[in-house]
Design a protein around this motif. Structure first.
Motif, PDB file in Angstrom:
ATOM      1  N   ARG A 248       3.550   3.601   1.777  1.00 24.70           N
ATOM      2  CA  ARG A 248       3.078   3.113   0.476  1.00 24.70           C
ATOM      3  C   ARG A 248       4.218   3.093  -0.537  1.00 24.70           C
ATOM      4  O   ARG A 248       5.040   4.008  -0.597  1.00 24.70           O
ATOM      5  CB  ARG A 248       1.955   3.999  -0.055  1.00 24.70           C
ATOM      6  N   ALA A 249       4.221   2.027  -1.334  1.00 28.28           N
ATOM      7  CA  ALA A 249       5.172   1.923  -2.450  1.00 28.28           C
ATOM      8  C   ALA A 249       4.378   1.421  -3.647  1.00 28.28           C
ATOM      9  O   ALA A 249       4.382   0.231  -3.975  1.00 28.28           O
ATOM     10  CB  ALA A 249       6.308   0.979  -2.100  1.00 28.28           C
ATOM     11  N   GLY A 250       3.628   2.319  -4.287  1.00 29.17           N
ATOM     12  CA  GLY A 250       2.713   1.917  -5.345  1.00 29.17           C
ATOM     13  C   GLY A 250       1.539   1.173  -4.742  1.00 29.17           C
ATOM     14  O   GLY A 250       0.869   1.662  -3.838  1.00 29.17           O
ATOM     15  N   GLU A 251       1.306  -0.048  -5.216  1.00 33.66           N
ATOM     16  CA  GLU A 251       0.225  -0.875  -4.659  1.00 33.66           C
ATOM     17  C   GLU A 251       0.687  -1.673  -3.456  1.00 33.66           C
ATOM     18  O   GLU A 251      -0.134  -2.323  -2.795  1.00 33.66           O
ATOM     19  CB  GLU A 251      -0.290  -1.836  -5.745  1.00 33.66           C
ATOM     20  N   ALA A 252       1.989  -1.623  -3.162  1.00 33.38           N
ATOM     21  CA  ALA A 252       2.551  -2.393  -2.053  1.00 33.38           C
ATOM     22  C   ALA A 252       2.885  -1.460  -0.888  1.00 33.38           C
ATOM     23  O   ALA A 252       2.661  -0.251  -0.938  1.00 33.38           O
ATOM     24  CB  ALA A 252       3.792  -3.143  -2.519  1.00 33.38           C
ATOM     25  N   TRP A 253       3.427  -2.064   0.176  1.00 37.61           N
ATOM     26  CA  TRP A 253       3.868  -1.321   1.353  1.00 37.61           C
ATOM     27  C   TRP A 253       5.299  -1.724   1.660  1.00 37.61           C
ATOM     28  O   TRP A 253       5.651  -2.902   1.625  1.00 37.61           O
ATOM     29  CB  TRP A 253       2.971  -1.635   2.552  1.00 37.61           C
ATOM     30  N   GLN A 254       6.133  -0.718   1.969  1.00 40.08           N
ATOM     31  CA  GLN A 254       7.544  -0.948   2.227  1.00 40.08           C
ATOM     32  C   GLN A 254       7.878  -0.550   3.656  1.00 40.08           C
ATOM     33  O   GLN A 254       7.551   0.562   4.093  1.00 40.08           O
ATOM     34  CB  GLN A 254       8.406  -0.120   1.262  1.00 40.08           C
TER      35      GLN A 254
END
Length: 573
Positions: A472-478
């Protein structure tokens, strides 16, 4: 070999078992392909096509269309005899098959085609150059009966000779011939009776009781949606009405449905007393008649699993395709049990929710978006276009990511575009999350096949023969890591496409081009075990051919052995 006895719940240790560590992965049998293994395997054509309604030759073999451009011949116990090429042309209702003497005759989108019974496998049907709107499944003295708006005609497919048989009917749909020579023509949902070339007026025409009406042994049998079969007497009075399926008609109560039938295209009463019904998409079901209950019972399934976009396995060993399910102990010819709730729909990869439940996106009635939640024996669509959801038709992977108060269902397309939906812990729909950013390293993958979630909440993706791990990277995915090899040895790397799923602390991988399934510890390292002979496709019980979607649960795993159009049951022990 007796396929049924060979594959009933017995762990079979074969050449495909590969012991890599302290564990072994072995075959426990086949589901979904009545041929089981080897040359007996049924092989449908790619792409769905409606069935032709069945025909039986003098050797007892059954014939029907099975996929686009393919005609199959099989034994009543489910073994493939031969496969033939037919034109990829289809009328959604009127296509039909009949056998006259030593010739198979096909009505395909208004034109008659033929094939000799002794034609070699892979032969191609040839056109008779005759147009027609309806073909009777019953033949008389080597001739077929056809009809259109101009008239009814007897045709000898061997010589092309024609003889007028009766008047024509606007909107003709079906025709059949009774044992006394009476011709019955269905047009605009009314049945007309013809004798000696003339319409009978005494009480005729009568309303057709359903689709594809046939007069067999003095009773009318017809079909409807939800695998409904209706039985009426010679005067078309209910006797008793519905005898299989979900539309009650004259019967109030419940009779079994079959995901393989859907809407029958035709029936046969076989020499051994069993009945055969041709399914909507070409599968064949064998039925037994219960005279006491006056109902049909499903006995066997003759068919294959050419596609498996959805596949799930629960803790009880129930294997679901999203629209029907089998028990782990079922035989290769076992009929699919009904999984009501998704009629007319197709689900994508099934994301485990725990407790034997799954969730997925899907498409119903051709193009209508859906989100499905359920167990093998009962599904429900919790969201549709009414909730303003959008589901692409090319979704390849689905995963359920648990959150603090809800579940995010993530669906990814083959090109890597992801969309999220919020579900309640009980599977209820809460809303559309929208586009989900999956930020990848360079190069960006081109072909995504599946998703999974590990116990730490990380998202795993399979793409281009690699496994990508996202945090998880905030609301995104990294993306934080990707891998396709685990040592420098030639065998220790994936082929061009893999499918994945996570269960507990294990990662299961179907390695399509290297024809194997591997089970890894999630912590990393070499596989615990592998099944299949690397780089060797095969169709026995020790080999795989292009395995794709898979579903593990505990020490069990079921995989779609796509090249062999079957499901293989595996046990880790």
């Amino acid at each position: 070999m007796n396929i049924r006895s060979a594959c009933v719940g017995t762990v079979i240790l074969l050449a495909g078992v590969l012991q890599l560590g302290a564990a072994e992965l072995s075959c426990s049998g086949v589901l979904g392909n009545s041929g089981g293994q080897g040359p007996a395997l049924l092989r449908h054509g790619q792409g769905s096509a409606r069935g032709l309604g069945l025909a039986a030759d003098r050797f007892g073999c059954l014939w029907d269309r099975a996929g686009k451009g393919v005609l199959i011949r099989c034994t009543p116990d489910g073994r493939m005899v031969a496969r033939y090429r037919i034109p990829d042309r289809e009328d959604h209702y009127r296509d039909r098959i009949a056998i006259a003497g030593d010739r198979v005759v096909l009505l395909l989108r208004g034109e008659l085609w033929t094939l000799p019974l002794d034609a070699p496998a892979d032969s191609e049907a040839t056109s008779l150059g005759i147009q027609a709107e309806a073909l009777a499944p019953t033949t008389v003295k080597g001739r077929v009966l056809v009809g259109d708006h101009q008239g009814l005609t007897w045709i000898d497919p061997a010589s092309g000779a024609k003889e007028a048989a009766g008047p024509g009917y606007k909107g003709i749909q079906d025709i059949d011939v009774a044992s006394d020579g009476t011709i019955y023509a269905t047009a605009e949902w009314k049945i007309h009776a013809v004798r000696d070339g003339k319409d009978l007026a005494d009480g005729w025409p009568k309303p057709a009781p359903g689709e594809k009406p046939q007069l067999i042994d003095g009773f009318w049998y017809s079909h409807g949606w939800h695998s409904t079969i209706k039985r009426h007497d010679a005067s078309l009075a209910p006797a008793p009405g519905v005898v299989l399926g979900g539309n009650s008609g004259s019967f109030i109560g419940h009779v079994d449905e079959s995901p393989d039938i859907v809407n029958g295209r035709g029936m046969l009463h076989l020499a051994d007393g069993e009945w055969a019904v041709g399914g909507f998409s070409g599968g064949i079901c064998l039925l037994g008649w219960d005279g006491g209950k006056r109902q049909f019972a499903l006995l066997r399934r003759i068919g294959a699993v050419p596609e498996a976009s959805a596949l799930g396995l629960d803790g009880q060993g129930r294997v679901t395709l999203g629209y029907g399910w089998w028990n782990w102990s079922d035989t290769p010819d076992a009929p699919l049990r009904e999984g009501p709730g998704t009629s007319g729909g197709r689900l994508h990869q099934l994301a485990p929710l725990g407790g034997g439940r799954f969730a997925s996106t899907g498409i119903q009635y051709g193009d209508q978006p859906r989100i499905g939640v359920g167990k093998p024996e009962q599904w429900r669509f919790v969201a549709s276009q009414e909730q303003k959801i959008t589901v692409p038709g090319d979704v390849s992977g689905v995963a359920a990511v648990p959150g603090k108060d809800d579940i995010t269902l993530i669906a990814v397309t083959r090109a890597g575009k992801a969309t999220g939906f919020a579900l309640a812990p009980d599977g209820g729909f809460r809303g559309v999350v929208g586009e989900v950013a999956l930020t990848t390293a360079v190069p960006a993958p081109a072909a995504w096949t599946s998703l999974a979630v590990d116990p730490q909440g990380r998202l795993l993706a399979a793409a281009d023969g690699q496994i990508l791990i996202f945090e998880r990277a905030g609301e995104a995915w990294q993306e934080t890591r990707r891998w396709r090899t685990w040592s420098d040895a030639p065998a220790d790397g994936f082929g061009a496409a893999v499918w994945i799923q996570v269960d507990g602390d294990r990662l299961w991988v179907a390695d399509r081009d290297r024809h194997r399934v591997l089970c890894f510890p999630l912590a990393g390292g070499k596989p615990l075990a592998s099944f299949g002979t690397i780089d060797q496709r095969g169709d026995d019980l020790g080999h795989l051919d292009a395995p794709q979607m898979l579903a593990p649960n505990g020490d069990r795993c079921v995989v779609h052995d796509a090249g062999n159009q079957r499901l293989i049951k595996l046990i880790l022990h």
